[in-house]
Design a protein around this motif. Structure first.
Motif, PDB file in Angstrom:
ATOM      1  N   THR A 221      42.061  33.687  63.904  1.00 38.88           N
ATOM      2  CA  THR A 221      40.844  33.016  63.419  1.00 38.88           C
ATOM      3  C   THR A 221      40.293  32.018  64.434  1.00 38.88           C
ATOM      4  N   ASP A 222      40.935  31.890  65.589  1.00 39.97           N
ATOM      5  CA  ASP A 222      40.488  30.891  66.569  1.00 39.97           C
ATOM      6  C   ASP A 222      39.048  31.135  67.027  1.00 39.97           C
ATOM      7  N   ARG A 297      42.107  40.111  60.787  1.00 36.94           N
ATOM      8  CA  ARG A 297      42.085  40.919  61.997  1.00 36.94           C
ATOM      9  C   ARG A 297      41.208  40.253  63.054  1.00 36.94           C
ATOM     10  N   GLU A 298      41.263  40.788  64.260  1.00 35.39           N
ATOM     11  CA  GLU A 298      40.444  40.252  65.342  1.00 35.39           C
ATOM     12  C   GLU A 298      38.960  40.377  65.035  1.00 35.39           C
ATOM     13  N   THR A 299      38.613  41.307  64.175  1.00 32.79           N
ATOM     14  CA  THR A 299      37.208  41.516  63.816  1.00 32.79           C
ATOM     15  C   THR A 299      36.751  40.623  62.672  1.00 32.79           C
ATOM     16  N   PHE A 316      33.677  36.783  56.861  1.00 34.84           N
ATOM     17  CA  PHE A 316      33.379  36.287  58.200  1.00 34.84           C
ATOM     18  C   PHE A 316      33.707  37.436  59.155  1.00 34.84           C
ATOM     19  N   ARG A 317      32.675  38.069  59.694  1.00 39.90           N
ATOM     20  CA  ARG A 317      32.894  39.264  60.509  1.00 39.90           C
ATOM     21  C   ARG A 317      32.437  39.007  61.947  1.00 39.90           C
ATOM     22  N   ARG A 318      33.302  39.280  62.892  1.00 39.29           N
ATOM     23  CA  ARG A 318      33.000  39.093  64.315  1.00 39.29           C
ATOM     24  C   ARG A 318      32.160  40.264  64.817  1.00 39.29           C
ATOM     25  N   LEU A 319      31.030  39.947  65.438  1.00 35.57           N
ATOM     26  CA  LEU A 319      30.109  40.969  65.918  1.00 35.57           C
ATOM     27  C   LEU A 319      30.176  41.106  67.436  1.00 35.57           C
ATOM     28  N   ASP A 320      29.888  42.298  67.910  1.00 37.52           N
ATOM     29  CA  ASP A 320      29.779  42.503  69.352  1.00 37.52           C
ATOM     30  C   ASP A 320      28.653  41.615  69.893  1.00 37.52           C
ATOM     31  N   GLY A 321      28.877  41.035  71.026  1.00 39.51           N
ATOM     32  CA  GLY A 321      27.866  40.162  71.618  1.00 39.51           C
ATOM     33  C   GLY A 321      28.052  38.701  71.267  1.00 39.51           C
ATOM     34  N   GLY A 322      29.079  38.383  70.470  1.00 39.60           N
ATOM     35  CA  GLY A 322      29.394  36.984  70.204  1.00 39.60           C
ATOM     36  C   GLY A 322      28.846  36.413  68.924  1.00 39.60           C
ATOM     37  N   GLY A 323      28.211  37.225  68.072  1.00 40.71           N
ATOM     38  CA  GLY A 323      27.683  36.722  66.812  1.00 40.71           C
ATOM     39  C   GLY A 323      28.694  36.807  65.676  1.00 40.71           C
ATOM     40  N   PRO A 331      28.317  33.532  41.731  1.00 37.88           N
ATOM     41  CA  PRO A 331      28.600  33.982  40.365  1.00 37.88           C
ATOM     42  C   PRO A 331      27.406  34.587  39.651  1.00 37.88           C
ATOM     43  N   ASP A 332      26.180  34.127  39.989  1.00 41.48           N
ATOM     44  CA  ASP A 332      24.998  34.647  39.293  1.00 41.48           C
ATOM     45  C   ASP A 332      24.498  35.953  39.898  1.00 41.48           C
ATOM     46  N   GLY A 333      25.242  36.495  40.853  1.00 42.31           N
ATOM     47  CA  GLY A 333      24.869  37.765  41.449  1.00 42.31           C
ATOM     48  C   GLY A 333      24.056  37.650  42.718  1.00 42.31           C
ATOM     49  N   GLU A 334      23.567  36.448  43.026  1.00 45.45           N
ATOM     50  CA  GLU A 334      22.824  36.271  44.271  1.00 45.45           C
ATOM     51  C   GLU A 334      23.746  36.549  45.452  1.00 45.45           C
ATOM     52  N   ARG A 335      23.217  37.192  46.485  1.00 47.52           N
ATOM     53  CA  ARG A 335      24.031  37.601  47.615  1.00 47.52           C
ATOM     54  C   ARG A 335      23.369  37.178  48.908  1.00 47.52           C
ATOM     55  N   LEU A 336      24.182  36.636  49.784  1.00 47.18           N
ATOM     56  CA  LEU A 336      23.729  36.240  51.115  1.00 47.18           C
ATOM     57  C   LEU A 336      24.400  37.141  52.143  1.00 47.18           C
ATOM     58  N   ASP A 337      23.637  37.705  53.040  1.00 47.64           N
ATOM     59  CA  ASP A 337      24.157  38.529  54.131  1.00 47.64           C
ATOM     60  C   ASP A 337      23.317  38.198  55.355  1.00 47.64           C
ATOM     61  N   VAL A 338      23.888  37.440  56.296  1.00 45.85           N
ATOM     62  CA  VAL A 338      23.098  36.948  57.395  1.00 45.85           C
ATOM     63  C   VAL A 338      23.903  36.990  58.694  1.00 45.85           C
ATOM     64  N   GLU A 339      23.222  37.245  59.794  1.00 44.92           N
ATOM     65  CA  GLU A 339      23.871  37.232  61.099  1.00 44.92           C
ATOM     66  C   GLU A 339      23.670  35.862  61.731  1.00 44.92           C
ATOM     67  N   LEU A 340      24.778  35.241  62.130  1.00 47.49           N
ATOM     68  CA  LEU A 340      24.755  33.914  62.717  1.00 47.49           C
ATOM     69  C   LEU A 340      25.014  33.974  64.218  1.00 47.49           C
ATOM     70  N   THR A 341      24.458  33.024  64.908  1.00 48.96           N
ATOM     71  CA  THR A 341      24.706  32.896  66.347  1.00 48.96           C
ATOM     72  C   THR A 341      25.025  31.437  66.644  1.00 48.96           C
ATOM     73  N   LYS A 342      25.611  31.205  67.806  1.00 49.87           N
ATOM     74  CA  LYS A 342      25.875  29.837  68.240  1.00 49.87           C
ATOM     75  C   LYS A 342      24.656  29.308  68.981  1.00 49.87           C
TER      76      LYS A 342
END
Length: 343
Positions: A221-222, A297-299, A316-323, A331-342
């Motif tokens: 997780t580092d 896992r590493e991913t 928390f999913r590690r993406l190619d390219g560093g993202g 609980p109310d069913g709302e879902r967040l799916d977003v790609e983060l960058t530094k």
């Protein structure tokens, strides 16, 4: 769950003493007669030098137990106090700890979640204590012995007392029951302020050059440590507990999805498992228990909630390219799916 580290050092951090002297046994310590009257943990914010003393059980005297430092910051709009604690010199040097303090509206009293790794192999499990402020101090018990209702033959409880609060000092005292009727101090920490804490985002600490453990699972997780963002989303990840775990601050404001939460994950080398707790998720402030789905896992890693809260999960999913891809189902069913960058 019984805390595997039964050492006084580790149970103490949630509290401060009243006016009674070391070794004096009293049914209830007297109210603080001087100092600052407090009714929440806001006074704890800042950085502190800590002098530790412990009871020498054989000689019935108190002796020096080493020096530590602590930093505490207010998060979640001031509703959560996060403290990071580390021994620096003397007998206390090997210890570290992390504590979350907040008001639990369901129980109607203040709660602390502590994780204090200790022993060999290192253990990193959570304990909880609860209490209420009265006369400028607070006494904190494990939930099952709240207000001193316990069977001493089956469960020897320790309690914490927070008091003697002034603008730049306070004391944490650990007490144990004697003969099931009175309490005696076994450990004390005297805090002296080094600096004030300024409001702001959660502090990010890098993974130490020499982590507490080199277990493969702990090191996977580092990569998460750092600041991550997208439009309306701020995720900050810090290394904690000398590399045994990580701390996540998530602030989300994307229309219908609003989240404010702090999550702690710690690698428990004794059980070879991750211990995970979260405080937040908007109003009312509450604590959740998470577990890892499969292996880290590493991913990246996938989490799901345990107990009655039916959250879909957190990813928390590690993406190619560093993202990083961050997924969260509320609980109310709302879902967040977003790609983060530094940034």
């Amino acid at each position: 769950m019984r805390n595997p580290f039964a050492l006084p050092i580790l149970c103490i951090l949630a509290s401060l003493s009243g006016g009674n002297g070391f070794g004096q046994t009293v049914a209830e310590p007297p109210p603080v007669e001087s100092g600052r009257v407090v009714d929440d943990f806001g006074f704890w914010s800042g950085t502190w030098l800590i002098e530790n003393t412990r009871q020498d059980l054989e000689n019935e005297v108190f002796v020096n137990a080493g020096v530590a430092r602590s930093s505490a910051e207010l998060l979640l709009d001031g509703r959560l106090l996060l403290e990071r604690w580390a021994g620096e010199d003397g007998a206390i040097e090997a210890f570290c700890g992390l504590t979350l303090r907040y008001f639990d509206p369901v129980r109607g009293r203040w709660a602390t979640l502590k994780n204090w790794p200790a022993g060999e192999p290192l253990t990193a499990q959570f304990t909880r204590t609860e209490g209420s402020f009265e006369d400028g101090r607070i006494v904190l018990h494990p939930p099952r012995v709240y207000l001193g209702n316990f069977d001493v033959d089956q469960y020897l409880s320790t309690r914490s007392v927070v008091g003697d609060v002034s603008g730049n000092a306070f004391r944490v005292q650990l007490q144990r029951p004697v003969n099931g009727q009175v309490w005696t101090a076994t450990w004390a920490m005297d805090y002296v302020r080094e600096s004030e804490s300024q409001p702001g985002p959660m502090r990010i600490d890098a993974v130490p050059a020499t982590p507490a453990v080199d277990a493969e699972q702990a090191r996977l997780t580092d990569w998460m440590v750092g600041e991550w963002s997208a439009e309306g989303v701020d995720v900050r990840v810090s290394s904690v507990l000398r590399g045994l775990g990580f701390l996540v601050s998530a602030e989300v404001d994307r229309g219908d999805v609003r989240v404010s939460a702090v999550l702690v994950a710690a690698w428990d080398a004794r059980t070879a498992s991750w211990q995970i707790r979260e405080v937040g998720l908007n109003e009312p402030l509450r604590s959740l228990v998470w577990e890892v789905v499969g292996r880290v896992r590493e991913t990246g890693l996938v989490l799901r909630s345990k107990g009655t809260d039916d959250l879909g999960g957190m990813v928390f999913r590690r993406l190619d390219g560093g993202g990083m891809q961050f997924e969260l189902t509320l609980p109310d069913g709302e879902r967040l799916d977003v790609e983060l960058t530094k940034p």
